[in-house]
Scaffold this motif. Structure first.
Motif, short mmCIF file in Angstrom:
data_model
loop_
_atom_site.label_atom_id
_atom_site.label_comp_id
_atom_site.label_asym_id
_atom_site.label_seq_id
_atom_site.Cartn_x
_atom_site.Cartn_y
_atom_site.Cartn_z
N ALA A 1 13.57 -24.98 35.73
CA ALA A 1 14.64 -24.80 36.70
C ALA A 1 15.70 -23.83 36.17
N TYR A 2 15.98 -23.94 34.88
CA TYR A 2 17.00 -23.07 34.29
C TYR A 2 16.55 -21.61 34.32
N LEU A 3 15.28 -21.38 34.02
CA LEU A 3 14.77 -20.01 34.05
C LEU A 3 14.80 -19.45 35.46
N LEU A 4 14.43 -20.25 36.45
CA LEU A 4 14.47 -19.80 37.84
C LEU A 4 15.90 -19.45 38.26
N GLN A 5 16.84 -20.31 37.92
CA GLN A 5 18.23 -20.05 38.28
C GLN A 5 18.76 -18.80 37.58
N ALA A 6 18.38 -18.62 36.32
CA ALA A 6 18.83 -17.44 35.58
C ALA A 6 18.31 -16.17 36.24
N ASP A 7 17.02 -16.17 36.60
CA ASP A 7 16.45 -14.99 37.24
C ASP A 7 17.14 -14.74 38.59
N ALA A 8 17.40 -15.80 39.35
CA ALA A 8 18.06 -15.64 40.65
C ALA A 8 19.47 -15.07 40.50
N ARG A 9 20.11 -15.31 39.34
CA ARG A 9 21.44 -14.74 39.09
C ARG A 9 21.36 -13.30 38.58
N GLY A 10 20.15 -12.82 38.34
CA GLY A 10 20.00 -11.45 37.86
C GLY A 10 19.89 -11.34 36.36
N SER B 1 6.87 -14.71 33.60
CA SER B 1 7.26 -15.30 32.33
C SER B 1 6.33 -16.47 32.04
N ILE B 2 5.90 -16.55 30.79
CA ILE B 2 5.04 -17.64 30.34
C ILE B 2 5.92 -18.70 29.70
N VAL B 3 5.69 -19.97 30.03
CA VAL B 3 6.44 -21.06 29.42
C VAL B 3 5.43 -21.96 28.71
N ARG B 4 5.43 -21.89 27.40
CA ARG B 4 4.48 -22.66 26.59
C ARG B 4 5.10 -24.01 26.25
N LEU B 5 4.70 -25.03 26.98
CA LEU B 5 5.22 -26.37 26.74
C LEU B 5 4.47 -27.02 25.58
N SER C 1 10.01 -23.52 17.63
CA SER C 1 11.44 -23.30 17.79
C SER C 1 11.79 -23.08 19.26
N ASN C 2 12.90 -23.67 19.69
CA ASN C 2 13.39 -23.43 21.05
C ASN C 2 14.58 -22.47 21.06
N ALA C 3 14.74 -21.68 19.99
CA ALA C 3 15.92 -20.81 19.85
C ALA C 3 16.06 -19.83 21.02
N ARG C 4 14.94 -19.29 21.49
CA ARG C 4 15.02 -18.30 22.57
C ARG C 4 15.54 -18.95 23.86
N ALA C 5 15.04 -20.11 24.20
CA ALA C 5 15.52 -20.80 25.41
C ALA C 5 16.97 -21.22 25.25
N ARG C 6 17.33 -21.70 24.06
CA ARG C 6 18.71 -22.11 23.83
C ARG C 6 19.66 -20.92 23.89
N ALA C 7 19.22 -19.77 23.42
CA ALA C 7 20.06 -18.57 23.45
C ALA C 7 20.37 -18.16 24.89
N LEU C 8 19.48 -18.53 25.80
CA LEU C 8 19.69 -18.24 27.22
C LEU C 8 20.70 -19.20 27.83
N GLY C 9 20.93 -20.34 27.16
CA GLY C 9 21.90 -21.32 27.64
C GLY C 9 21.32 -22.67 27.97
N TRP C 10 19.98 -22.81 27.89
CA TRP C 10 19.36 -24.10 28.17
C TRP C 10 19.51 -25.04 26.99
#
Length: 285
Positions: free
Chosen positions: A200-209, A154-158, A257-266
């Motif tokens: 960190a949120y993305l890593l935890q999400a992936d670890a949860r499946g 996954s690419i994270v464009r800061l 927009s951060n909508a995609r990250a927010r939709a994941l719960g971050w």
């Protein structure tokens, strides 16, 4: 989630903040950088120079569950970017292969410089990437290397990272430098702690499946005109004088927009520049 491991390549400001957050969750964290004495306490040191093809002597014997490539170019020209983001990543991927290690996922920390929009458009992860400068072009090349590495990536464009120690704009405002008000020059930013929390949120999400997308934009909730940011900071700091020079400039103008990250719960702790800069100026964050 104890027992999960991560190797952070480029464990500096954002990477160090990520390491501390993961350690707090019970993860095992290794940090790769040249000056390992600056690693946060609790991080397993991996001393390495990404320009050296040789596998580091203290490369982790335990295969990392996750690889986070979070480097910063030490030389700000095309050669420096190529060395840090493309050649360095290629070396790390080679070290993994030679060690027989295959992480569950690679997070590659990229930049919004891959977007060339400059007319105040709202953009998301699906927007066209046609960068004009070398930084965006090299980042795109590195992104493709990550996505075709054979490791799920996954690419994270800061966007513009700010925080303690990243206070260029504050120094400009204190000196009274002007910024153009029209047309509005929209800027995008994210506090360094929020940048780390997104990773960190993305890593935890992936670890949860949770199934991750191949790209996320890291940005706060408020892409704002630079003139508004400067005006707010001037009032907060009590700056009343203006310089004769106009030094605070931006060439681009877009709203990410951060909508995609927010939709994941971050969600960012610092949703706008106001909360973020207030925390810096109060000695927090």
């Amino acid at each position: 989630m104890s027992g999960v491991s991560a190797l952070i390549v480029g464990c500096g400001d954002v990477g160090g903040r990520l390491a501390r957050q993961l350690l707090g969750l019970g993860w095992h964290v290794s940090g790769l950088r040249r000056a390992v004495q600056h690693l946060p306490e609790g991080v397993q040191p991996v001393a390495a120079d990404l320009a050296d093809r040789r596998i580091p002597a203290d490369w982790p014997e335990r295969a990392p569950d996750y690889l986070v490539y979070c480097v910063a170019a030490s030389q700000h020209d095309e050669a420096g970017y190529q060395a840090a983001y493309v050649n360095g990543l290629r070396h790390v991927l080679g070290w993994l292969e030679r060690s027989g290690q295959s992480p569950r996922r690679l997070l590659f920390v990229s930049s919004s410089s891959v977007f060339a929009q400059k007319n105040g458009e709202w953009i998301d992860e699906t927007a066209a990437t046609t960068p004009e400068g070398y930084s965006g072009k090299v980042m795109l090349e590195a992104e493709q290397l990550a996505l075709h590495s054979g490791i799920p990536a996954s690419i994270v464009r800061l966007t513009g990272i700010y925080g303690p120690g990243r206070e260029w704009l504050l120094s400009q405002v204190r000196q009274g430098y002007r910024v153009a008000e029209q047309p509005p020059l929209y800027g995008n930013r994210i506090h360094a702690e929020d940048a780390a929390s997104l990773l960190a949120y993305l890593l935890q999400a992936d670890a949860r499946g949770v199934a991750l997308d191949d790209c996320y934009i890291g940005v706060d909730d408020d892409p704002a005109p630079l003139a508004d940011v400067v005006a707010w900071l001037r009032e907060y700091l009590g700056v009343t004088e203006w310089s004769d020079e106009q030094r605070v400039r931006r060439t681009g103008s877009k709203r990410c927009s951060n909508a995609r990250a927010r939709a994941l719960g971050w969600a960012p702790v610092y949703p706008s520049y106001k909360e973020g800069y207030a925390a810096i100026l109060q000695g927090r964050g």
